[in-house]
Design an enzyme around this catalytic site. Sequence first.
Site: not given
Ligand code: NAP
Length: 499
Positions: A193, A245-247, A250, A268, A303, A401
């Site tokens: 996804k 994704g975001s904490t 997660g 992650e 990240c 962040e």
């Molecule tokens: P996000 O909002 O948490 O989204 C991540 C993924 O989860 C997206 O595909 C999102 O879909 C999906 N999602 C959203 N709500 C969900 C739910 N309730 N249930 C299941 N899935 C859901 O994070 P982001 O804004 O895309 O990315 C930024 C974050 O990623 C930052 O916090 C960054 O630090 C982190 N990150 C971490 C790493 C690592 O390896 N540690 C690497 C890269 C990024 P949609 O986008 O379609 O809403």
Amino acid sequence: METETKDLNDWQALRATLAIEGRAFIDGRYRHARSDETFDCASPIDGAWLAHIASCGLADADDAVAAARRAFDANIWAGLNPRARKAILLRWAALIREHGDELALLETLDAGKPIADTTSVDVPGVAYCIEWFAEAIDKFGGDIAPADHHLVGLVTREPIGVVAAVVPWNFPLLMAAWKFAPALAAGNSVVLKPSEKSPLTAIRVAQLALEAGIPPGVFNVLPGNGDAGRALALHRGVDCIAFTGSTPVGKRIMQYAAESNLKRVWLELGGKSPNIVLPDCPDMDRAVKTAASAIFYNMGEMCTAGSRLLVHRDIKEAFLDRLVNAARRYAPANPLDPATAMGAIIDQSQLDRVLGFIEAGRQEANLVLGGSRAQVIDGGFYIEPTIFDTTDGNALIAREEIFGPVLSVITFDTIDEAVRLANASDYGLAAAVWTADLNTAHDVSRRLRAGTVWVNCYDEGGDMNFPFGGYRQSGNGRDKSLHALDKYTELKSTLIRLA
Ligand code: NAP
Ligand code: MG
């Protein structure tokens, strides 16, 4: 034409020829969402419309998981000799390299990343990741454990089954590859996804997977918003979910797993990584340039971004002066121009979020550089490289962040204080320290609570050999390296009694 020789006009010409696929890829073919609903995919570079994307929901998640399950149960992938899986995965990687320009362009248009980066980092990184796990999988065996003389005790690894991968938009295909490459190599079926903000490359490589010989149902791509991710995380047919994704999201993924089938959960998550410069830093010039790239590379949408620069008081003024200069290289410009180092922010909502943090920063810290939206191309989202100077490690901008090109510079007086400030975070993804003293380097890196510590560098280690992941609320489990296979395999003990 070779990538290296393409200029802005060449990329623009190529853009005009792109036919962009926006449908889901389920059971070996492209199809619309069951609801027929779509959402618009627009480019953060200039706001131009790119494609209608299938808006997948529960019914589509059911279809994708069912296809993945059928493929797994039929043993058409897991049942292959690992050498055969390896050969197919290597073909896929080769096809990705062959289509490198197209994929890099899609990634740049979709996510606003500079074309110089998508051609040199994202796309080759994806191919390399697939190659690395393909090459590893036919050398990766189990153990025979010590046991009573009448027993033979085998310890083997088996694929888990159906793996869902839910990934963010900052390295859309690379973060996905860090999950699907080890998961597929180990014999699992995968439902990927992508983020609704950057689905294009994931959708495109699915076709290449099929061409390479990955059987229908083994690799599926389910575009959609968070609801599609939620449907997978709650699905009883999913055995393992790997999330980047975001904490906050997660935390929900863990809840969904607990509410459904206790699927394995690997996270992650975010970071607020400290980059510590001690007065005996062996190469100030390099430290300055690296501090700039640590926060401004990929528009700060990293990240591991070195978003907290901790500098010793004795060198602070001089360091900051030079840093402001180094940051000029990151003036935002057209991402399709190969000379550009900083591209567009992913979308309006992220632009507003980052500008909101900058406003808060103006109240609590000294603005040293930037601080505004940049006008690069009408309809696009750009922010100047921004630097705040503060003594308050607890300021909002020094704690949260931001995921944008915003750096907090924090002054300290002693090593103990630097370590305390560095560790005073809910996160623990990465950290760095600059020192010429070997003892200090070891001492400080041991005391830093982070999954990756860099000494006299930052963001080094493009090799797949290093496990990557976080301490504390930066997540659990590790991507990359052989350790990643732990996430996608079950350990089985088989005890055979001899007659
Ligand atoms: P996000 O909002 O948490 O989204 C991540 C993924 O989860 C997206 O595909 C999102 O879909 C999906 N999602 C959203 N709500 C969900 C739910 N309730 N249930 C299941 N899935 C859901 O994070 P982001 O804004 O895309 O990315 C930024 C974050 O990623 C930052 O916090 C960054 O630090 C982190 N990150 C971490 C790493 C690592 O390896 N540690 C690497 C890269 C990024 P949609 O986008 O379609 O809403
Ligand atoms: Mg997009």
